[in-house]
Design a protein around this motif. Structure first.
Motif, PDB file in Angstrom:
ATOM      1  N   ALA A 522       0.944  -1.034   0.037  1.00 54.19           N
ATOM      2  CA  ALA A 522      -0.184  -0.009  -0.020  1.00 54.19           C
ATOM      3  C   ALA A 522       0.759   1.189  -0.250  1.00 54.19           C
ATOM      4  O   ALA A 522       0.281   2.381  -0.295  1.00 54.19           O
ATOM      5  N   ASP A 523       2.167   1.195   0.446  1.00 52.34           N
ATOM      6  CA  ASP A 523       2.989   2.258   0.598  1.00 52.34           C
ATOM      7  C   ASP A 523       3.642   2.429  -0.811  1.00 52.34           C
ATOM      8  O   ASP A 523       3.448   3.680  -1.395  1.00 52.34           O
ATOM      9  N   ASP A 524       4.178   1.487  -1.575  1.00 49.61           N
ATOM     10  CA  ASP A 524       4.943   1.639  -2.856  1.00 49.61           C
ATOM     11  C   ASP A 524       4.310   1.048  -4.012  1.00 49.61           C
ATOM     12  O   ASP A 524       4.975   1.130  -4.966  1.00 49.61           O
ATOM     13  N   LEU A 525       3.210   0.411  -3.853  1.00 49.80           N
ATOM     14  CA  LEU A 525       2.753  -0.429  -4.863  1.00 49.80           C
ATOM     15  C   LEU A 525       3.613  -1.179  -5.819  1.00 49.80           C
ATOM     16  O   LEU A 525       3.692  -1.022  -6.894  1.00 49.80           O
ATOM     17  N   LEU A 526       4.408  -2.050  -4.976  1.00 52.07           N
ATOM     18  CA  LEU A 526       5.285  -2.964  -5.638  1.00 52.07           C
ATOM     19  C   LEU A 526       4.992  -4.138  -5.466  1.00 52.07           C
ATOM     20  O   LEU A 526       5.302  -4.908  -4.311  1.00 52.07           O
ATOM     21  N   PRO A 527       4.193  -5.051  -6.074  1.00 54.06           N
ATOM     22  CA  PRO A 527       3.516  -6.438  -5.730  1.00 54.06           C
ATOM     23  C   PRO A 527       4.871  -7.410  -5.748  1.00 54.06           C
ATOM     24  O   PRO A 527       4.744  -8.309  -4.882  1.00 54.06           O
ATOM     25  N   HIS A 528       6.144  -7.156  -6.212  1.00 53.49           N
ATOM     26  CA  HIS A 528       7.248  -8.231  -6.072  1.00 53.49           C
ATOM     27  C   HIS A 528       7.580  -8.272  -4.573  1.00 53.49           C
ATOM     28  O   HIS A 528       8.112  -9.187  -4.271  1.00 53.49           O
ATOM     29  N   ARG A 529       7.232  -7.224  -3.591  1.00 55.13           N
ATOM     30  CA  ARG A 529       7.394  -7.502  -2.314  1.00 55.13           C
ATOM     31  C   ARG A 529       6.602  -8.633  -1.705  1.00 55.13           C
ATOM     32  O   ARG A 529       7.240  -9.316  -0.992  1.00 55.13           O
ATOM     33  N   LEU A 530       5.543  -8.920  -2.315  1.00 57.47           N
ATOM     34  CA  LEU A 530       4.724  -9.974  -1.753  1.00 57.47           C
ATOM     35  C   LEU A 530       5.191 -11.131  -2.242  1.00 57.47           C
ATOM     36  O   LEU A 530       5.080 -12.173  -1.510  1.00 57.47           O
ATOM     37  N   CYS A 531       5.590 -11.077  -3.437  1.00 55.28           N
ATOM     38  CA  CYS A 531       5.999 -12.609  -4.199  1.00 55.28           C
ATOM     39  C   CYS A 531       7.493 -13.046  -3.433  1.00 55.28           C
ATOM     40  O   CYS A 531       7.534 -14.066  -3.009  1.00 55.28           O
ATOM     41  N   GLU A 532       8.293 -11.960  -3.148  1.00 60.89           N
ATOM     42  CA  GLU A 532       9.587 -12.290  -2.219  1.00 60.89           C
ATOM     43  C   GLU A 532       8.950 -12.892  -0.600  1.00 60.89           C
ATOM     44  O   GLU A 532       9.458 -13.715  -0.504  1.00 60.89           O
ATOM     45  N   TYR A 533       7.832 -12.129  -0.023  1.00 60.12           N
ATOM     46  CA  TYR A 533       7.559 -12.591   1.170  1.00 60.12           C
ATOM     47  C   TYR A 533       6.937 -14.053   0.998  1.00 60.12           C
ATOM     48  O   TYR A 533       7.253 -14.941   1.900  1.00 60.12           O
ATOM     49  N   LEU A 534       6.433 -14.451  -0.093  1.00 62.11           N
ATOM     50  CA  LEU A 534       5.602 -15.792  -0.295  1.00 62.11           C
ATOM     51  C   LEU A 534       6.859 -16.948  -0.499  1.00 62.11           C
ATOM     52  O   LEU A 534       6.947 -17.934  -0.110  1.00 62.11           O
ATOM     53  N   TYR A 535       7.781 -16.494  -1.408  1.00 60.64           N
ATOM     54  CA  TYR A 535       8.959 -17.353  -1.611  1.00 60.64           C
ATOM     55  C   TYR A 535       9.812 -17.572  -0.087  1.00 60.64           C
ATOM     56  O   TYR A 535       9.998 -18.549  -0.033  1.00 60.64           O
ATOM     57  N   LEU A 536      10.003 -16.579   0.538  1.00 62.76           N
ATOM     58  CA  LEU A 536      10.472 -16.847   1.890  1.00 62.76           C
ATOM     59  C   LEU A 536       9.880 -17.640   2.805  1.00 62.76           C
ATOM     60  O   LEU A 536      10.319 -18.425   3.455  1.00 62.76           O
ATOM     61  N   LEU A 537       8.418 -17.378   2.457  1.00 63.16           N
ATOM     62  CA  LEU A 537       7.636 -18.207   3.569  1.00 63.16           C
ATOM     63  C   LEU A 537       7.693 -19.798   3.064  1.00 63.16           C
ATOM     64  O   LEU A 537       7.814 -20.636   4.103  1.00 63.16           O
ATOM     65  N   ALA A 538       7.812 -20.033   1.780  1.00 67.35           N
ATOM     66  CA  ALA A 538       7.799 -21.234   1.283  1.00 67.35           C
ATOM     67  C   ALA A 538       9.241 -21.804   1.893  1.00 67.35           C
ATOM     68  O   ALA A 538       9.148 -23.113   2.494  1.00 67.35           O
ATOM     69  N   GLU A 539      10.225 -21.100   1.835  1.00 64.95           N
ATOM     70  CA  GLU A 539      11.449 -21.746   2.292  1.00 64.95           C
ATOM     71  C   GLU A 539      11.613 -21.861   3.830  1.00 64.95           C
ATOM     72  O   GLU A 539      12.137 -22.750   4.071  1.00 64.95           O
ATOM     73  N   LYS A 540      11.001 -20.970   4.567  1.00 67.44           N
ATOM     74  CA  LYS A 540      11.026 -21.068   5.745  1.00 67.44           C
ATOM     75  C   LYS A 540      10.181 -22.293   6.296  1.00 67.44           C
ATOM     76  O   LYS A 540      10.367 -22.960   7.297  1.00 67.44           O
ATOM     77  N   TYR A 541       9.016 -22.496   5.610  1.00 72.98           N
ATOM     78  CA  TYR A 541       8.379 -23.580   5.995  1.00 72.98           C
ATOM     79  C   TYR A 541       9.004 -25.053   5.678  1.00 72.98           C
ATOM     80  O   TYR A 541       9.104 -25.780   6.360  1.00 72.98           O
ATOM     81  N   ASN A 542       9.656 -24.922   4.465  1.00 72.49           N
ATOM     82  CA  ASN A 542      10.577 -26.089   4.085  1.00 72.49           C
ATOM     83  C   ASN A 542      11.626 -26.447   5.368  1.00 72.49           C
ATOM     84  O   ASN A 542      11.864 -27.526   5.513  1.00 72.49           O
ATOM     85  N   ALA A 543      12.105 -25.312   5.856  1.00 71.61           N
ATOM     86  CA  ALA A 543      13.051 -25.646   6.781  1.00 71.61           C
ATOM     87  C   ALA A 543      12.597 -26.184   8.203  1.00 71.61           C
ATOM     88  O   ALA A 543      12.991 -27.006   8.788  1.00 71.61           O
ATOM     89  N   PHE A 544      11.475 -25.504   8.511  1.00 73.10           N
ATOM     90  CA  PHE A 544      10.552 -26.129   9.701  1.00 73.10           C
ATOM     91  C   PHE A 544      10.435 -27.495   9.646  1.00 73.10           C
ATOM     92  O   PHE A 544      10.552 -28.544  10.300  1.00 73.10           O
ATOM     93  N   PHE A 545       9.917 -27.871   8.335  1.00 74.48           N
ATOM     94  CA  PHE A 545       9.404 -29.232   7.719  1.00 74.48           C
ATOM     95  C   PHE A 545      10.660 -30.383   8.051  1.00 74.48           C
ATOM     96  O   PHE A 545      10.570 -31.405   8.403  1.00 74.48           O
ATOM     97  N   ARG A 546      11.789 -30.035   7.468  1.00 69.89           N
ATOM     98  CA  ARG A 546      13.209 -30.661   7.515  1.00 69.89           C
ATOM     99  C   ARG A 546      13.386 -30.884   9.032  1.00 69.89           C
ATOM    100  O   ARG A 546      13.821 -31.802   9.355  1.00 69.89           O
TER     101      ARG A 546
END
Ligand code: ARG
Length: 585
Positions: A522-546
């Motif tokens: 909402a501040d800078d209207l850059l959707p790639h930030r959400l992509c990065e957030y979700l990518y990191l989420l997937a990685e952190k989930y994978n680490a947790f699962f491991r």
């Protein structure tokens, strides 16, 4: 809740408690996410900046603020320490993160702050031109605009999505004259014409217009007829719009795009009075017979003032005229608190001038209404040049989408052959449809929109790296836990989240930062930030699962809650990017 915003408020208070004299400085603490985990979760670097104002060494300031912050935040923080020359490293306690996750689990909207309630956003995106094919620039506008609109709606804004199609202007005179003279059958049987045929008509008509004085005259008369609302001209114009609309709608349906068409023609009745109003205000100047606005700070390369042209010397209106009428309408009729325009970066000057012009007219008060042009770069082909098909034509978007889906299908079939997950053809087709479309969207959204990006089917369809497939697959794995539970006949209890392992804590912190990542859009209207957030989420989930056994472990039910929350955040985040999730892949 937005953790960063929360810390900002609490640390501002702490600094003011420690140094009441800052109240007169309009002081606000600065909080950033830490770039390294050894620096804690967040950092506050305000002490350094205050050293001059307070005439104290930064470490002293940091220490005093830290003592005050400890009183305010108590056991919400695990560590709070002064490091180096006066940095403050901040880490939340496990109890605080547990409580954040539990709150998110208990609310359907993932405990997002609805701070934006009742603010009206008018977002103008996609906006192709009638009787022309949509090009990749329109594809970018469509995908980026849809995602921004979804995020802002989710954050509580009241969002009006407008498709400002180019459906008005002198070009229609040519088309109407051409259809009347050479293709009258289209009038009686509109279903016989598709957009490509219309585009062909347009090309031929244009050539005729340039060489045949008679046809030119005819075309000009048709423009007058159309503007005067003459019946036959209006009928043919309506038809041209319908044919084009059908073709755009096909793309919108596949991409799941929601738009209200409000084309340039909508503003036609307002154009004359718009210019009159500006003339009355005494800000219109005549330049080479054209009515123009001149705006401070806008000159061409030679240093000459750049005109914002409202009416050509022949009396015709243009793009800028319509946008002036439109911005006024969006401010006063739609009562927009925030106006957003999503187009290629090539139009940056037009919009900068539009906003200045609206200010000069006294319509736009930047203190009251936020305006943003959301520019994006080019789509490049594999050769690094502007995207074209092999034949040199601009590719039809619909073909582009179909190709991505076909390639996705081939990849999924090959994987099935290799790994045998027991997916039948029908399932593969369904997944391929989702994957192909997701891949196109994600390739666009995941790069910083300001930059050009290279279109590559191979790259966008990869399963590894920051891609749509990677996220889709992460979702399948998280979701798969539920299936495993069912298969094993395990019934889990709903218990509060409780965090032990470091990977669990890292995942929980990231989940708790979902709101913050949306607010940054909402501040800078850059959707790639959400992509990065979700990518990191997937990685952190994978680490947790491991690192953490889930099913059958002592902490099984607690960990299942973390899985549940990860699944919901990932799904919601993907939905906000316009991405579909599938349950098997
Ligand atoms: N039709 C224009 C184009 O294809 C985009 C319109 C953008 N919106 C606006 N209000 N000017 O470039």
């Amino acid at each position: 809740m937005n953790l960063k915003r929360y810390l900002k408020a609490q640390f501002t208070k702490a600094f003011l408690d420690a140094f009441p004299q800052l109240a007169t400085e309009n002081f606000e603490a600065e909080i950033t996410q830490s770039t390294q985990s050894s620096f804690g979760h967040y950092q506050c670097n305000s002490a350094m900046k205050l050293s001059k104002v307070l005439r104290l060494p930064p470490q002293k300031i940091a220490q005093a603020a830290l003592d005050a912050a400890k009183i305010i935040l108590g056991d919400e923080l695990a560590t709070l320490e002064v490091a180096g020359p006066g940095f403050m490293n901040i880490s939340f306690s496990t109890a605080m993160l547990e409580s954040c996750c539990n709150k998110m689990l208990q609310t359907p909207d993932l405990a997002t702050d609805k701070t934006a309630s009742h603010q009206k956003v008018v977002i103008d995106f996609s906006s192709p031109n009638i009787a022309k094919e949509m090009h990749v620039g329109h594809l970018r506008s469509t995908i980026i605009g849809e995602s921004i609109a979804r995020v802002l709606s989710f954050l509580g804004y009241d969002v009006l999505r407008l498709n400002h199609v180019g459906d008005w202007g002198t070009a229609f005179g040519m088309l109407i004259a051409y259809i009347k003279q050479y293709e009258p059958s289209v009038i009686s049987d509109p279903d016989s014409a598709e957009l490509p045929r219309l585009v062909q008509f347009y090309k031929t008509a244009k050539a005729k217009f340039d060489e045949d004085a008679n046809f030119k005259k005819q075309s000009q008369l048709e423009v007058v007829a159309l503007q005067g609302g003459e019946k036959e001209a209006l009928k043919i114009w309506t038809l041209i719009c319908q044919i084009s609309r059908k073709s755009y709608q096909e793309i919108y349906d596949i991409l799941d795009i929601d738009l209200n068409e409000r084309g340039e023609s909508f503003y036609n009745p307002y154009l004359k009075s718009t210019i009159e109003e500006l003339e009355q205000k005494g800000i219109v100047e005549i330049s080479d017979g054209a009515k123009c606005l001149f705006l401070d700070g806008y000159t061409n390369r030679e240093g000459e003032a750049l005109p914002f042209m409202l009416q050509k010397s022949d009396g015709g209106f243009n793009y800028a005229t319509t946008d002036m009428a439109a911005i006024k309408h969006r401010i006063f009729e739609e009562k927009g608190d925030w106006l957003i325009y999503v187009t290629d970066i090539g139009q940056a000057t037009h919009f900068a001038m539009l906003f200045k012009a609206a200010e000069k007219a006294g319509w736009l008060n930047p203190q009251k209404t936020r305006v943003d042009h959301v520019p994006f770069g080019l789509v490049l082909g594999p050769d690094g040049k502007k995207f074209k098909t092999r034949s040199g034509d601009t590719e039809r978007l619909i073909d582009l989408i179909h190709t991505a889906v076909e390639k996705a299908q081939a990849i999924l079939e090959a994987r099935e052959e290799e790994q045998g997950r027991g997916l039948d053809t029908e399932q593969i087709t369904e997944i391929a449809n989702a994957l192909g479309v997701n891949a196109i969207k994600y390739a666009d959204l995941s790069s910083n929109r300001i930059h050009d990006y290279q279109f590559s089917y191979d790259r966008m369809l990869q399963f590894e790296g920051n891609t749509a497939a990677f996220l889709m697959y992460a979702y399948v794995r998280i979701h798969g836990i539920k299936r495993q539970l069912q298969e094993k006949g395990i019934v889990a209890q709903t218990v509060p989240v409780s965090l032990q392992h470091e990977s669990e804590i890292a995942l929980a912190l990231h989940l708790a930062q979902f709101n913050e990542s949306l607010d940054s859009i909402a501040d800078d209207l850059l959707p790639h930030r959400l992509c990065e957030y979700l990518y990191l989420l997937a990685e952190k989930y994978n680490a947790f699962f491991r690192d953490c056994r889930v099913i059958g472990s002592e902490a099984q039910d607690q960990r299942l809650q973390l899985c549940e929350l990860s699944e919901r955040v990932l799904k919601q985040g993907m939905q906000l990017l316009g991405l579909k999730t599938v349950e098997r892949m």
